[in-house]
Design a protein around this motif. Structure first.
Motif: not given
Length: 105
Positions: A31-41, A45-47, A58-70
Motif C-alpha cells: 500500500l505504501k509503494l502504491q501511495e508513493e507511485m501516486g505521488e510520483l505520478t 503531471n506537474r512537471l 520547474p526546478e522545485d517540481i523537478k526536485r519533487d520528481l527526484a524525491d518521489e522517485t527515491a
C-alpha cells in the motif's frame, strides 16, 4: 548491493514508523509503494503541465520528481525485503545482467 541498500532503507523506515506510531503489517508495504507511485505520478503531471504547479517553480517540481522517485525505489526495496525476494536474481532472469557487476564498474 541491493540487499545492503534495502537494509539501509529498512533502518530509515523503522525509525520513521516508530516515531510516528505506524504499524507495518504485510499489506502496508504494498500500500505504501502504491501511495508513493501516486505521488510520483502527481509530480510527473506537474512537471509535464498536466497538473497544477501550486506556485512551485520547474526546478522545485523537478526536485519533487527526484524525491518521489527515491521514495518509490525505497519502498520497492522495502517490499522486496519484507517478502524475502531476491531482486538480484530476478534482475538476472528478467533483464539479463548482474546488478553486482554493474555496481563494480
Amino acid at each position: 548491493m541491493l540487499r545492503r541498500l534495502a537494509d539501509q532503507f529498512e533502518i530509515a523506515s523503522s525509525v520513521h514508523v516508530a516515531a510516528n506510531n505506524i504499524e507495518r503489517d504485510a499489506d502496508w508495504f504494498l500500500l505504501k509503494l502504491q501511495e508513493e507511485m501516486g505521488e510520483l505520478t502527481q509530480a510527473w503531471n506537474r512537471l509535464t503541465g498536466r497538473g497544477r504547479a501550486k506556485g512551485r517553480s520547474p526546478e522545485d517540481i523537478k526536485r519533487d520528481l527526484a524525491d518521489e522517485t527515491a521514495d518509490v525505489l525505497g519502498h520497492l526495496l522495502l517490499f522486496a525485503r519484507h517478502n524475502d525476494l531476491d531482486l538480484a536474481a530476478a534482475i538476472e532472469r528478467k533483464w539479463l545482467f548482474r546488478p553486482a557487476e554493474v555496481a563494480k564498474s
